[in-house]
Design a protein around this motif. Structure first.
Motif, PDB file in Angstrom:
ATOM      1  N   UNK A   1       0.656  -0.956   0.060  1.00 28.58           N
ATOM      2  CA  UNK A   1       0.382   0.274   0.428  1.00 28.58           C
ATOM      3  C   UNK A   1       0.683   0.770   0.191  1.00 28.58           C
ATOM      4  N   UNK A   2       0.461   2.138  -0.572  1.00 28.43           N
ATOM      5  CA  UNK A   2       0.915   3.483  -0.933  1.00 28.43           C
ATOM      6  C   UNK A   2       0.584   5.052  -1.126  1.00 28.43           C
ATOM      7  N   UNK A   3       1.007   5.865  -0.535  1.00 27.14           N
ATOM      8  CA  UNK A   3       0.460   6.828   0.078  1.00 27.14           C
ATOM      9  C   UNK A   3       1.129   8.011  -0.619  1.00 27.14           C
ATOM     10  N   UNK A   4       1.020   8.650  -1.969  1.00 30.92           N
ATOM     11  CA  UNK A   4       1.682   8.808  -2.690  1.00 30.92           C
ATOM     12  C   UNK A   4       1.433  10.685  -2.151  1.00 30.92           C
ATOM     13  N   UNK A   5       1.031  11.118  -1.713  1.00 40.66           N
ATOM     14  CA  UNK A   5       0.921  11.970  -1.719  1.00 40.66           C
ATOM     15  C   UNK A   5       1.771  12.694  -0.417  1.00 40.66           C
ATOM     16  N   UNK A   6       1.843  11.632   0.512  1.00 42.44           N
ATOM     17  CA  UNK A   6       2.834  11.513   1.642  1.00 42.44           C
ATOM     18  C   UNK A   6       4.055  11.652   0.857  1.00 42.44           C
ATOM     19  N   UNK A   7       4.258  10.606  -0.005  1.00 46.87           N
ATOM     20  CA  UNK A   7       5.499  10.798  -0.034  1.00 46.87           C
ATOM     21  C   UNK A   7       6.466  11.620  -1.159  1.00 46.87           C
ATOM     22  N   UNK A   8       5.452  12.630  -1.975  1.00 50.49           N
ATOM     23  CA  UNK A   8       6.188  13.590  -2.832  1.00 50.49           C
ATOM     24  C   UNK A   8       5.710  15.033  -1.880  1.00 50.49           C
ATOM     25  N   UNK A   9       6.177  14.793  -0.792  1.00 53.98           N
ATOM     26  CA  UNK A   9       5.600  15.798   0.330  1.00 53.98           C
ATOM     27  C   UNK A   9       7.322  15.484   0.917  1.00 53.98           C
ATOM     28  N   UNK A  10       7.521  14.308   1.206  1.00 52.90           N
ATOM     29  CA  UNK A  10       8.555  14.088   1.789  1.00 52.90           C
ATOM     30  C   UNK A  10       9.545  14.357   0.908  1.00 52.90           C
ATOM     31  N   UNK A  11       9.570  13.649  -0.711  1.00 56.07           N
ATOM     32  CA  UNK A  11      10.274  14.260  -1.301  1.00 56.07           C
ATOM     33  C   UNK A  11      10.787  12.890  -1.854  1.00 56.07           C
ATOM     34  N   UNK A  12      10.598  11.828  -1.451  1.00 54.40           N
ATOM     35  CA  UNK A  12      10.949  10.255  -1.495  1.00 54.40           C
ATOM     36  C   UNK A  12       9.704   9.723  -3.091  1.00 54.40           C
ATOM     37  N   UNK A  13      11.279   9.374  -3.676  1.00 52.54           N
ATOM     38  CA  UNK A  13      10.635   8.923  -5.094  1.00 52.54           C
ATOM     39  C   UNK A  13      10.037   7.083  -5.201  1.00 52.54           C
ATOM     40  N   UNK A  14       9.085   6.447  -5.034  1.00 50.80           N
ATOM     41  CA  UNK A  14       8.508   5.318  -5.052  1.00 50.80           C
ATOM     42  C   UNK A  14       9.215   4.850  -6.772  1.00 50.80           C
ATOM     43  N   UNK A  15       9.907   3.509  -6.317  1.00 48.22           N
ATOM     44  CA  UNK A  15       9.853   3.093  -7.238  1.00 48.22           C
ATOM     45  C   UNK A  15       9.359   2.297  -8.300  1.00 48.22           C
ATOM     46  N   UNK A  16       9.260   2.919  -9.867  1.00 48.69           N
ATOM     47  CA  UNK A  16       8.260   1.899 -10.358  1.00 48.69           C
ATOM     48  C   UNK A  16       7.119   0.868 -10.647  1.00 48.69           C
ATOM     49  N   UNK A  17       8.355   0.181 -10.054  1.00 48.84           N
ATOM     50  CA  UNK A  17       8.235  -1.622 -10.219  1.00 48.84           C
ATOM     51  C   UNK A  17       7.427  -1.268  -9.249  1.00 48.84           C
ATOM     52  N   UNK A  18       7.888  -0.593  -7.960  1.00 47.51           N
ATOM     53  CA  UNK A  18       7.271  -0.531  -6.853  1.00 47.51           C
ATOM     54  C   UNK A  18       5.092  -0.219  -6.766  1.00 47.51           C
ATOM     55  N   UNK A  19       5.738   0.332  -7.609  1.00 47.49           N
ATOM     56  CA  UNK A  19       4.104   1.230  -7.429  1.00 47.49           C
ATOM     57  C   UNK A  19       2.855   0.448  -8.728  1.00 47.49           C
ATOM     58  N   UNK A  20       4.064  -0.153  -9.411  1.00 37.76           N
ATOM     59  CA  UNK A  20       3.128  -1.290 -10.601  1.00 37.76           C
ATOM     60  C   UNK A  20       2.667  -2.300  -9.650  1.00 37.76           C
ATOM     61  N   UNK A  21       3.054  -2.596  -9.182  1.00 37.89           N
ATOM     62  CA  UNK A  21       1.795  -4.187  -8.511  1.00 37.89           C
ATOM     63  C   UNK A  21       1.688  -3.339  -6.714  1.00 37.89           C
ATOM     64  N   UNK A  22       1.831  -2.561  -6.295  1.00 33.09           N
ATOM     65  CA  UNK A  22       1.039  -1.541  -5.531  1.00 33.09           C
ATOM     66  C   UNK A  22      -0.706  -0.529  -5.809  1.00 33.09           C
ATOM     67  N   UNK A  23      -1.104  -1.009  -4.151  1.00 35.64           N
ATOM     68  CA  UNK A  23      -2.725  -1.037  -4.254  1.00 35.64           C
ATOM     69  C   UNK A  23      -2.474   1.018  -3.076  1.00 35.64           C
ATOM     70  N   UNK A  24      -2.568   2.140  -4.526  1.00 33.97           N
ATOM     71  CA  UNK A  24      -2.585   3.851  -4.126  1.00 33.97           C
ATOM     72  C   UNK A  24      -3.211   4.156  -3.216  1.00 33.97           C
ATOM     73  N   UNK A  25      -3.206   4.158  -1.906  1.00 35.44           N
ATOM     74  CA  UNK A  25      -4.674   4.636  -0.780  1.00 35.44           C
ATOM     75  C   UNK A  25      -4.558   6.196  -0.456  1.00 35.44           C
ATOM     76  N   UNK A  26      -4.404   7.487  -1.069  1.00 32.32           N
ATOM     77  CA  UNK A  26      -3.823   7.907  -0.862  1.00 32.32           C
ATOM     78  C   UNK A  26      -5.819   8.858   0.155  1.00 32.32           C
ATOM     79  N   UNK A  27      -5.051   9.687   0.644  1.00 33.94           N
ATOM     80  CA  UNK A  27      -7.181   9.782   1.593  1.00 33.94           C
ATOM     81  C   UNK A  27      -7.237  10.563   0.192  1.00 33.94           C
ATOM     82  N   UNK A  28      -8.626  10.674   0.118  1.00 37.25           N
ATOM     83  CA  UNK A  28     -10.183  11.977  -0.755  1.00 37.25           C
ATOM     84  C   UNK A  28      -9.728  12.663  -0.582  1.00 37.25           C
TER      85      UNK A  28
END
Length: 334
Positions: free
Chosen positions: A307-334
């Motif tokens: 599970x990935x929170x992309x909004x939080x990752x971006x806010x912290x300056x973290x770049x999630x590798x594409x191979x991880x995101x491809x198999x993940x579920x994005x759970x950002x708050x709406x």
């Protein structure tokens, strides 16, 4: 002769009329209405939190799908202890005194409290991480008593490996947990050993309750590059406080449940809480249909979903590798 004939004929008429009268007066039997037994279910939940609430929803939804609808074919007595030990004891005793057909414990403390209250009524565990180590059952293959159910054990090694991929040059991690939660304590011991094998330095901090979580998190976040949180009900209920502190230090938090990622974690490998509830309901029905809990192997609901929170990752300056995101579920708050 004539009199005998008339008498015989009269008796014949009376007999016919009598039979007719009896036949008419015989009560008509109504078809027997088959009534299905209302199944009584007692549920004890440790506290209110999205993860645990989702487990309960999965339980009730799937029970409904399987024909057990609350208020119709089933009667549920739901008790929430709100993390109070005295409530767990009194609520367990109350549920057992009502002589339900089956009991459900959501979390280890809730199940343990039910187990202390009865050795006869079947108890189904909903999301228990280490049932054997917690002393609830003899083995996961053959529980040996009135308890069976579903484990939510997560793959900690995979989580730590992903943390190294996500945080560049990760060398030092923190682990935050609640000292009084057996599940968390055992996960921490496992995580410490696995971290050493991955050449990670570990700093472990525990809390007693939510009152000291801000102070403890502050000390941990100021000393590490990332924080791992095991399956921990107390920390989960206070993720907003944890994240408020870690954001200040730009330290990412890696929890073990999808709801905790949604509440501010960056990435987590956990199980689908709703699925845990669904699997728990299936075990409930199996036991209601005659399967002995002592013979029913524990179900492992630990597929290791990322599970990935992309909004939080971006806010912290973290770049999630594409191979991880491809198999993940994005759970950002709406």
């Amino acid at each position: 002769m004539m009199k005998k004939t008339v008498l015989a004929f009269g008796l014949f008429i009376l007999a016919v009329l009598g039979i007719g009268y009896v036949t008419q007066q015989k009560p008509v039997q109504q078809p027997v209405q088959e009534t299905k037994k209302i199944v009584k279910v007692g549920v004890l939940q440790l506290l209110s939190h999205p993860a645990l609430d989702t487990i309960y929803k999965g339980i009730t939804d799937e029970l409904g799908n399987l024909g057990y609808v609350d208020g119709k074919t089933m009667q549920i007595d739901f008790q929430n202890a709100q993390a109070d030990q005295s409530n767990l004891v009194s609520m367990s005793q109350k549920l057992v005194s009502e002589k339900p057909d089956i009991l459900i414990g959501i979390t280890t403390p809730a199940t343990a409290s039910l187990a202390n209250a009865t050795k006869e009524i079947p108890i189904i565990m909903g999301g228990i991480t280490y049932p054997v180590q917690a002393g609830l059952i003899t083995s996961e293959e053959k529980p040996g008593n009135n308890i069976t159910g579903v484990s939510d054990r997560t793959p900690i090694k995979q989580q730590l490996e992903l943390m190294k991929k996500v945080v560049p040059n990760l060398k030092k991690i923190g682990i935050l947990y609640t000292a009084s939660e057996d599940n968390s304590t055992r996960q921490v011991e496992e995580a410490k050993e696995l971290a050493k094998a991955l050449d990670l330095e570990v700093v472990v901090k525990s809390i007693s309750n939510t009152n000291d979580i801000e102070q403890v998190t502050e000390g941990l976040a100021s000393d590490v590059q990332a924080i791992f949180v095991p399956i921990d009900n107390t920390v989960a209920s206070a993720m907003a406080t944890v994240v408020k502190v870690t954001d200040k230090y730009k330290v990412p938090v890696f929890p073990s449940a999808d709801t905790m990622v949604k509440d501010g974690g960056v990435l987590g490998i956990g199980v689908d809480q709703y699925k845990i509830g669904v699997e728990t309901a299936k075990v409930v029905v199996a036991v209601l249909n005659g399967v002995e809990p002592k013979e029913k192997a524990i179900v492992l609901a630990n597929e290791g979903v990322v599970y990935i929170n992309e909004t939080k990752a971006k806010a912290l300056g973290i770049d999630i590798p594409e191979e991880i995101k491809a198999k993940a579920i994005i759970v950002d708050k709406e």
